[in-house]
Write an enzyme that holds these catalytic residues in place. Structure first.
Site, short mmCIF file in Angstrom:
data_model
loop_
_atom_site.label_atom_id
_atom_site.label_comp_id
_atom_site.label_asym_id
_atom_site.label_seq_id
_atom_site.Cartn_x
_atom_site.Cartn_y
_atom_site.Cartn_z
N ARG B 370 29.73 0.05 55.24
CA ARG B 370 29.92 1.27 54.54
C ARG B 370 30.54 2.37 55.39
NH1 ARG B 370 24.28 0.05 53.21
NH2 ARG B 370 24.37 -1.62 51.41
N VAL B 371 30.51 2.29 56.51
CA VAL B 371 31.10 3.48 57.52
C VAL B 371 32.36 3.01 58.43
CG1 VAL B 371 28.87 4.70 57.23
CG2 VAL B 371 29.06 2.90 59.15
#
Lengths: 186, 507
Positions: B370-371
């Protein structure tokens, strides 16, 4: 374990009522008497804790044994027997005394010393401890020659350990730590 | 070192003379009940939660249950030494472990004591195992890449420093292998003087497995920047319960001193099981799958300590790679879903892929980060961007080919490309690839430059192509390395070099 927790509940109730009626001391005396009897007499314990002996018998037996004591206490005993919680008598006195002490601002402690203390020393110790704790201190005294010298003070769940044996043990541990430190540096 | 008797005597007498022993009031209790590594203690009035307790005979414990008239504690050591009626002292401290550079290269137990037979560890720095995670102000977004050296991960599921990326899969799908490759790949950065220190926490594993991990890391010269914390299956459950927290404290020391660290928890499912055992023995009520209610908090407070700190705090980072083993592919069980929701993405390893020869057996569809995308180098972002999509389309079309129907030309081309892509993403164990190598080969496949190389020769082609580039185009490789961006002239350079090499390769 469970019985101690249960006893606490019953005893706190008893103490509250005794306080209202100003009979804290009398109830304590009666409880102490019962506690002593239960401790000394195995046959009393057998009857009291027996599950099939009718409650009425237990009650009348206890009433006879109690003799002169506040009505409040008699009712308490009946109540406990009715609720089938006779087991709490095993630790009821201790719990009651501790709670009552708390009310009176008294702490109980135990002194273990290598040699017997003189009366002056005992007096001094009690006042000094009372000053640091801000409460009246009641002490029991015990002699344990095994600790070589010094003394240990036990108050509640606290301990001040000034015995020679413990100090030697701490020194022993300290020296061992030093050795392992030297080893790791080498 | 030679010691004379007089010297020893003088040292000892000096120590004794300097020994100070102040009287202090200590809180004590008595052991009411002991068994199964759990003790119930009466007294200890002012005892705090998670406080370190000292039993007689030097055994330590942690107070976990504070009840009206007793304290429930777990023992961190031999419970046969503790007897009913013994006294217990509270220390007013949380249990601490030794930390610092001296720990590197060592194998320690959950208390930080060495178990590799290489002598005592000389560090006087200690850290409590339970520590608050950095707050919002103390952090910054993940921005530097953590190179795993695995093409499939670095291109499609990038991990950034300070991220928490779950590695999930059944037994025997290569979860530990992914982590070991990642540790081995950090050697490049250690040698370059920008180390990422690694901590491998083995929870509830066989000691033979831990030994094998250590030997592997030693073989690839990776132990010098690695700490192994081991709470094996034969250790008491409380030790397995605190092991990840101890490892995390060691990692935080690097993070808080402005350096980078990577911690691997292998695995959190066994950790939850150890915690479940402790909780049930302490008579805490069981919840779903008999785990206690705070098992989510247990893992989130552990993983929350992985962070990228802001520049005022030194800009250090602690990256966490927790592993969770699923039972028969059931990743909707309690612990897997918990940890999936805590972490910043997951790498999903699949049995079927593993047996089909796709190793690492990463399921690109289910795996996400996600990051990490923000942390990817520009070059990798460019070549890796469309990779996931191409692969997904290939998987879809692959199903059609099973009908044996006629295929039009563009479909055929897509299938060809996909096959080659899958082939390139396969990677043998212990052979991490550097970023520039990854960029060059993925660019070549992605642009369709090598669609005409036979699939069974892709492995050889990749190896020879990288060698060729390093030998014949060192300037181009160096430029790619330094600029970290796939500028048009570098891209053209790779294309030209690839065409030229292909001619000799296919000839």
């Amino acid at each position: 374990m469970i019985s101690r927790r249960v006893a606490k509940r019953y005893i706190n109730g008893l103490l509250q009522v005794a306080q209202q009626q100003n009979k804290v001391e009398e109830v304590e005396k009666a409880l102490a008497a019962i506690d002593g009897m239960i401790r000394d007499r195995a046959d009393l314990r057998d009857v009291l804790f027996h599950p099939t002996i009718p409650r009425q018998h237990k009650k009348s037996l206890l009433h006879k044994l109690m003799g002169d004591c506040p009505d409040l206490f008699k009712r308490f005993v009946d109540f406990v027997v009715d609720k089938k919680r006779e087991r709490i008598f095993e630790c009821a006195y201790e719990e009651y005394r501790d709670s009552a002490d708390h009310l009176r601002g008294v702490v109980r402690g135990r002194i273990k010393s290598a040699t017997a203390l003189t009366g002056d020393q005992e007096q001094l110790l009690a006042t000094e401890l009372g000053r640091t704790l801000g409460k009246k201190v009641v002490l029991d005294y015990e002699v344990d020659a095994g600790m070589l010298a010094g003394m240990q003070v036990f108050i509640g769940s606290y301990i001040v350990d000034g015995s020679l044996t413990s100090r030697l043990n701490r020194l022993h541990k300290h020296l061992l730590d030093e050795v392992s430190q030297i080893k790791s540096d080498a | 070192m030679e010691l004379r008797a007089e010297e020893i005597t003088s040292v000892i007498s000096k120590e004794i003379a300097d020994f100070k022993d102040d009287l202090k009031m200590e809180s004590v209790g008595t052991v009411l009940q002991i068994g199964d590594g759990v003790a119930r203690i009466y007294g200890l009035e002012k005892c705090k939660s998670s406080e370190l307790l000292e039993f007689e005979n030097g055994v330590n414990g942690i107070a976990l249950n504070l009840e009206e008239d007793s304290v429930g504690a777990v023992l961190l050591g031999d419970s046969t030494k503790v007897r009913e009626g013994q006294t217990v002292k509270s220390t007013g401290q949380i249990i601490s472990v030794p930390v610092g550079d001296a720990m590197l290269g060592r194998v320690v137990n959950a208390l930080g004591e060495p178990i590799d037979g290489k002598g005592p560890i000389s560090t006087d720095k200690m850290r409590p195992i339970e520590y608050n995670a950095p707050n919002v102000v103390g952090r910054q977004p993940v921005k530097e890449p953590l190179q795993t050296g695995i093409k499939a991960v670095d291109s499609m599921i990038p991990i950034g420093r300070g991220q928490r990326e779950l590695i999930i899969g059944d037994r025997q799908t290569g979860k530990t292998a992914v982590c070991l490759d990642t540790i081995i790949n950090q050697k490049e950065f250690y040698d370059a003087g920008e180390p990422v220190y690694c901590i491998y926490v083995a929870i509830g594993q066989k000691q033979s497995t831990v030994l094998r991990v250590m030997e592997t890391l030693e073989k690839y010269d990776a132990m010098k920047y690695t700490i192994i914390v081991s709470a094996s299956a034969s250790d008491p459950a409380p030790m397995q319960y605190i092991a990840p927290f101890s490892g995390c404290a060691m990692g935080e020391e690097f993070r808080d001193s402005g350096r980078h660290a990577l911690i691997i928890y292998d695995d959190l499912w066994k950790h939850a099981v150890a915690y479940r055992q402790v909780s049930l023995l302490l008579r805490r009520p069981p919840g779903r799958e008999a785990f206690p209610g705070d098992v989510f908090n247990l893992h989130s407070r552990l993983l929350e300590r992985a962070a990228k700190l802001n520049d005022e705090l030194g800009a250090g980072s602690l990256t966490a790679l927790p592993i969770v083993e699923t039972q028969a592919g059931d990743f909707s069980a309690y612990i897997p879903t918990n940890v999936i929701s805590i972490t910043d993405g997951q790498i999903y390893l699949e049995n079927d892929l593993f047996y089909a020869g796709v190793r690492p057996a990463i399921n690109a569809g289910l795996s996400v980060s996600r990051v990490g995308g923000n942390a990817q180098t520009k070059a990798m972002k460019k070549v890796g961007g469309t990779l996931r999509l191409t692969l997904a389309q290939y998987r879809e079309l692959e199903a059609f080919t099973k009908f044996g129907s006629e295929l039009d030309k563009s479909t055929q081309a897509q299938l060809n490309r996909g096959e080659r892509l899958v082939e390139i993403l396969k990677q043998p164990q212990y052979s991490p690839a550097s970023v520039d190598e990854q960029v060059m080969i993925i660019y070549a496949v992605g642009q369709g430059l090598i669609d005409d190389v036979p699939v069974d020769q892709m492995k050889k082609f990749e190896k020879d192509f990288i060698d060729y580039m390093k030998q014949n185009q060192p300037d181009l490789v160096a430029k790619l390395k330094s600029e970290k961006e796939l500028t048009s002239d570098i891209a053209e350079g790779i294309t030209a070099a690839c065409d030229q090499f292909k001619k000799t390769f296919l000839a």
